[in-house]
Design a protein around this motif. Structure first.
Motif, short mmCIF file in Angstrom:
data_model
loop_
_atom_site.label_atom_id
_atom_site.label_comp_id
_atom_site.label_asym_id
_atom_site.label_seq_id
_atom_site.Cartn_x
_atom_site.Cartn_y
_atom_site.Cartn_z
N SER A 148 40.46 57.41 60.62
CA SER A 148 39.46 57.83 59.61
C SER A 148 39.20 56.40 58.80
N VAL A 149 37.81 56.36 58.71
CA VAL A 149 37.35 55.13 57.91
C VAL A 149 36.69 55.55 56.80
N PRO A 150 37.06 55.42 55.61
CA PRO A 150 36.46 55.92 54.46
C PRO A 150 35.42 54.79 54.03
N ILE A 151 34.21 54.91 53.90
CA ILE A 151 33.37 53.90 53.28
C ILE A 151 32.98 54.61 52.04
N ASN A 152 33.53 53.54 50.99
CA ASN A 152 33.44 54.24 49.59
C ASN A 152 32.06 53.12 48.99
N MET A 153 31.07 53.85 48.14
CA MET A 153 30.29 53.23 47.35
C MET A 153 30.88 53.15 46.04
N LEU A 154 31.11 51.95 45.30
CA LEU A 154 31.65 51.97 44.30
C LEU A 154 31.28 52.86 43.18
N VAL A 155 32.03 53.68 42.66
CA VAL A 155 31.71 54.51 41.60
C VAL A 155 32.05 53.64 40.24
N LYS A 156 30.90 53.23 39.43
CA LYS A 156 31.34 52.23 38.31
C LYS A 156 31.64 53.08 37.23
N VAL A 157 33.04 53.04 36.68
CA VAL A 157 33.55 53.56 35.61
C VAL A 157 33.76 52.65 34.44
N LYS A 158 33.11 52.96 33.21
CA LYS A 158 32.98 52.53 31.82
C LYS A 158 34.70 52.09 31.64
N GLY A 159 34.58 50.62 31.18
CA GLY A 159 36.20 50.15 30.95
C GLY A 159 36.72 49.46 32.19
N THR A 160 36.13 49.68 33.18
CA THR A 160 36.66 48.83 34.50
C THR A 160 35.75 47.49 34.36
N PRO A 161 36.37 46.34 34.94
CA PRO A 161 35.56 45.17 35.05
C PRO A 161 34.25 45.16 35.54
N LEU A 162 34.15 46.16 36.48
CA LEU A 162 32.96 46.15 37.58
C LEU A 162 32.14 47.50 37.02
N GLU A 163 32.07 47.80 35.87
CA GLU A 163 31.34 48.77 35.39
C GLU A 163 29.78 48.33 35.29
N ASN A 164 29.61 47.14 35.00
CA ASN A 164 28.01 46.45 34.97
C ASN A 164 27.57 45.92 36.35
N VAL A 165 28.53 45.83 37.44
CA VAL A 165 28.22 45.10 38.57
C VAL A 165 26.72 45.68 39.08
N GLU A 166 26.02 44.94 39.70
CA GLU A 166 24.80 45.06 40.24
C GLU A 166 24.76 46.26 41.26
N ASP A 167 23.54 47.16 41.47
CA ASP A 167 23.91 48.12 42.56
C ASP A 167 23.75 47.60 44.03
N LEU A 168 24.38 48.24 44.89
CA LEU A 168 24.10 47.73 46.27
C LEU A 168 22.92 48.28 46.67
N GLU A 169 22.13 47.55 47.28
CA GLU A 169 20.67 48.03 47.81
C GLU A 169 20.94 49.27 48.81
N PRO A 170 20.39 50.76 48.60
CA PRO A 170 20.94 51.50 49.46
C PRO A 170 20.80 51.50 50.89
N PHE A 171 20.02 50.87 51.36
CA PHE A 171 19.96 50.72 52.87
C PHE A 171 20.92 49.86 53.51
N GLU A 172 21.44 49.06 52.51
CA GLU A 172 22.78 48.05 52.88
C GLU A 172 23.91 48.93 52.86
N PHE A 173 23.83 50.03 52.28
CA PHE A 173 25.15 50.96 52.40
C PHE A 173 24.83 51.73 53.89
N VAL A 174 23.69 52.15 54.00
CA VAL A 174 23.65 52.73 55.40
C VAL A 174 23.70 51.93 56.38
N ARG A 175 23.35 50.78 56.42
CA ARG A 175 23.79 49.82 57.43
C ARG A 175 25.10 49.62 57.52
N THR A 176 25.79 49.62 56.60
CA THR A 176 27.40 49.37 56.62
C THR A 176 28.10 50.67 57.45
N ILE A 177 27.50 51.65 57.10
CA ILE A 177 27.96 53.05 57.88
C ILE A 177 27.69 52.87 59.35
#
Ligand code: SAM
Ligand code: DTB
Ligand code: SF4
Length: 371
Positions: free
Chosen positions: A233-262
């Motif tokens: 099983s290979v879970p591909i997670n898209m970051l869920v940006k949670v307030k308070g974490t250091p990555l809360e404001n990271v730039e969104d990944l281009e959606p097609f790049e996510f599909v390509r990763t899958i």
């Protein structure tokens, strides 16, 4: 470096062969294919091994929440950041069973339990084993993610009947230290090796959209695909940006790049379930459908992931109806896994099925290439 863009150019044996020697250049060449060619190729590989209209559904429960000593920059449960999350001690057995029964009633075939630990303590471990036994007795597949395991713990979980252990590599070895400093990439590989040795199925994937480079996504998939056996099983997670974490404001990944990763994960690991994991709540129906088309065939279904919400169950069911998708039943999944297991055994014994030479000569990386 070029990669054939037409699956018709590959005979079916070539497509079916499981490889564990992918170079980064080859993987990058897949990512760089024209989108239509990449998705077509991924879907073709997918159809060789799976019913394209079936999706495996797992339900998650956080059995111990928050106050984790690790400093994973993406995680709302790390004790290093203030995310306002309500902490919870290890849940009582009956509470867990109640949620597992509900998940079963709602059609999930696997119940996945997560704990915000660096590793399970000796004090909690007997309770964890009892949870595995009792959930298993409900007739569901079981999965746990509890952090690092030593060999004895891994063996005991397998003995108790745990089907899957989830332990993500998260990102490339090069980017790892920018995301987590309290453990190493090698620590993760070591636990995964112990899990394999115990005979459990492996669930291992990663997160994208954390500000990593395209090369890091290549590096993550290379690590997963070049393991001695592909994770089932290979879970591909898209970051869920949670307030308070250091990555809360990271730039969104281009959606097609996510599909390509899958799609690339599907091509590299043709017999594995590729899970469209965290992040579905921020994806529209069309985006999710593209991910299924690119070869994703597993999702988390239910009210929540661990601490963040999932799409409403009714929305998932409506999407399945629109796409004609069906939830995979345990029987169908198991017989599929058994036949895959038999295929793998055959492949290991039968040299005709695998010729590394043929591959290294055909796809040989230029000298000096990163491998
Ligand atoms: N503590 C254990 C561990 O890290 O192995 C198990 C629980 S941990 C929450 C399970 C996985 O959830 C992580 O490995 C990570 O891949 C994923 N995860 C955590 N927070 C996430 C987020 N905000 N977005 C996407 N995935 C996340
Ligand atoms: C996985 O790869 N993703 C799941 C599961 N395995 C344990 C967890 C996602 C967590 C997302 C953030 C949260 O809900 O806390
Ligand atoms: Fe802890 Fe796991 Fe979250 Fe890292 S991902 S902080 S180890 S719960």
């Amino acid at each position: 470096m070029s990669v054939d863009s037409s699956p018709a150019l590959m005979d079916s044996q070539q497509q079916s062969r499981l490889r564990h020697d992918w170079s980064r250049l080859e993987i990058k060449a897949l990512f760089d294919l024209p989108f239509m060619d990449l998705v077509f190729r991924a879907q073709s590989v997918h159809r060789e091994h799976f019913d394209p209209n079936q999706v495996q559904m797992s339900t998650l429960l956080s059995i111990k929440t928050g106050a984790c000593p690790e400093d994973c920059k993406y995680c709302p449960q790390s004790g290093h950041y203030n995310t306002g999350l309500e902490k919870e001690k290890l849940l009582a057995l009956e509470k867990i069973l109640e949620q597992a029964r509900l998940a079963r009633t709602n059609g999930a075939s696997r119940f996945c339990m997560g704990a915000a630990w660096k590793n399970p303590s000796a004090k909690d471990f007997p309770h964890v084993l009892e949870i595995v036994r009792q959930v298993r007795a409900l007739g569901m597949e079981t999965c746990m993610t509890l952090g690092a395991l030593d060999q004895d713990q891994s063996d005991a979980l397998a003995e108790a009947g745990l089907d899957y252990y989830n332990h993500n590599l998260d990102t490339s070895p090069e980017f790892y230290n920018s995301i987590i400093t309290t453990r190493t990439f090698q620590d993760r590989l070591d636990t995964l090796e112990r899990v394999r040795r115990s005979g459990m199925k492996v669930c291992a994937g990663g997160i994208v959209g954390m500000g990593e480079s395209a090369a890091d996504r290549v590096g993550l998939l290379q690590q997963l695909a070049n393991m001695p056996s592909h994770p089932e099983s290979v879970p591909i997670n898209m970051l869920v940006k949670v307030k308070g974490t250091p990555l809360e404001n990271v730039e969104d990944l281009e959606p097609f790049e996510f599909v390509r990763t899958i799609a690339v994960a599907r091509i590299l690991m043709p017999q594995s379930y590729v899970r469209l994991s965290a992040g579905r709540q921020s994806m529209n129906e069309q985006m999710q459908a593209l991910c299924f088309l690119a070869g994703a065939n597993s999702i988390f279904y239910g009210e929540k992931l661990l601490t963040t919400p999932l799409p409403e169950e009714s929305a998932d069911l409506a999407l399945f109806a629109k796409l004609g998708l069906k939830a995979e039943t345990l029987d169908a999944g198991n017989s599929k896994q058994e036949s895959l297991h038999a295929e793998r055994e055959l492949e290991n014994r039968e040299p005709l099925f695998y010729s590394a030479d043929q591959y290294t000569s055909r796809h040989a990386a230029p000298s000096g290439a990163v491998n």
